[in-house]
Design a protein around this motif. Structure first.
Motif, short mmCIF file in Angstrom:
data_model
loop_
_atom_site.label_atom_id
_atom_site.label_comp_id
_atom_site.label_asym_id
_atom_site.label_seq_id
_atom_site.Cartn_x
_atom_site.Cartn_y
_atom_site.Cartn_z
N UNK A 54 0.81 -1.22 0.00
CA UNK A 54 0.00 0.00 0.00
C UNK A 54 0.84 1.27 0.00
N UNK A 55 2.18 1.14 -0.04
CA UNK A 55 3.05 2.30 -0.08
C UNK A 55 3.98 2.33 1.11
N UNK A 56 4.68 3.44 1.26
CA UNK A 56 5.54 3.61 2.42
C UNK A 56 4.70 3.89 3.67
N UNK A 57 5.23 3.49 4.79
CA UNK A 57 4.53 3.69 6.06
C UNK A 57 4.68 5.14 6.51
N UNK A 58 3.59 5.89 6.50
CA UNK A 58 3.67 7.32 6.79
C UNK A 58 4.05 7.60 8.24
N UNK A 59 3.79 6.66 9.12
CA UNK A 59 4.21 6.85 10.51
C UNK A 59 5.73 6.95 10.61
N UNK A 60 6.43 6.25 9.71
CA UNK A 60 7.89 6.32 9.69
C UNK A 60 8.37 7.72 9.33
N UNK A 61 7.58 8.43 8.54
CA UNK A 61 7.98 9.75 8.05
C UNK A 61 7.44 10.89 8.90
N UNK A 62 6.47 10.62 9.73
CA UNK A 62 5.71 11.71 10.36
C UNK A 62 6.57 12.60 11.26
N UNK A 63 7.38 12.02 12.10
CA UNK A 63 8.15 12.81 13.06
C UNK A 63 9.25 13.61 12.37
N UNK A 64 9.95 12.97 11.44
CA UNK A 64 11.05 13.62 10.73
C UNK A 64 11.06 13.09 9.30
N UNK A 65 10.32 13.75 8.39
CA UNK A 65 10.19 13.22 7.03
C UNK A 65 11.53 13.00 6.33
N UNK A 66 12.47 13.92 6.48
CA UNK A 66 13.74 13.80 5.77
C UNK A 66 14.53 12.60 6.27
#
Length: 235
Positions: free
Chosen positions: A39-51
């Motif tokens: 379903x794509x990348x896990x947005x929780x992984x990106x939420x705190x620090x997207x870069x």
């Protein structure tokens, strides 16, 4: 739905590393358990620090793609449910795609306000042409299996109940083929977009010379004259 978080990306890389180190592997079948392919990348992984989250996630995913592209064994994607974002990118990088009816596709990145990754910008224009690639990438619309088939993003669309058997049959067929020649053919086809004709002709000649030293080519020639089906060993 197999969203790609860091543990999943690292586990995928570990599996592909094992495949790349196993000379006995002659076909690779990539599929997702449960309701979707990926379903794509896990947005929780990106939420705190997207870069930083993207850097952490892309390192194993990009290494995975590099290893898959370097294999001699062909790679099949067995897709159902949804292929979105990085999941669609991963699908695009495979040699064959078999999809279940009702699967939904969306490149999705633009809907989050970001550009794509996992090879999408390399694979998508090669598969569908620049105009269609820009439409898919910039509009971020969901499209169907009929659209995917029309655009050449998938090879076959099957009823969900038939998908597993069809994918296994294709994997078995490829696994019985001339694996070294498959590897040369995969690399030639992809590299041809970026070379002029003389360079590609030289690459073809070098690949043919490499195949000429394999047992499989000798078997193929002998089988032709004996009017029988060749029995390739992948060597």
């Amino acid at each position: 739905m197999n969203a790609l978080d860091l543990p999943t990306a690292q586990a995928l890389l570990a599996a592909v590393k094992a495949i790349a180190q196993d000379a006995g592997v002659r076909a690779v079948l990539l599929k997702g358990a449960g309701r979707a392919f990926v379903a794509g990348g896990d947005l929780a992984t990106l939420r705190a620090d997207p870069a930083q989250g993207a850097r952490d996630l892309l390192a194993p995913l990009n290494e995975t793609l590099t290893l898959l592209q370097g294999l001699d064994a062909p790679v099949i994607a067995q897709v159902h449910g949804a292929a979105a974002g990085a999941g669609l990118s991963l699908m695009l990088m495979c040699d064959f795609v078999l999809a279940a009816e009702g699967t939904q596709f969306n490149l999705a990145y633009i809907n989050l306000g970001t550009s794509c990754d996992v090879g999408a910008s390399w694979a998508l224009p090669r598969l569908v042409g620049l105009r269609h690639a820009l439409e898919i990438a910039l509009l971020g619309d969901t499209f169907t299996t009929a659209d995917a088939l029309r655009l050449g993003l998938v090879n076959r669309v099957l009823p969900a109940a038939e998908l597993e058997a069809a994918a296994q049959a294709l994997a078995q067929r490829l696994a019985a083929g001339p694996t070294v020649a498959y590897g040369h053919m995969r690399r030639l086809m992809r590299a041809g977009f970026d070379r002029d004709l003389p360079t590609q002709l030289a690459a073809e000649a070098a690949s043919f010379d490499a195949c000429a030293h394999t047992a499989d080519l000798r078997e193929g020639i002998e089988a032709f004259f004996a009017k029988r089906k060749p029995e390739f060993k992948g060597q």
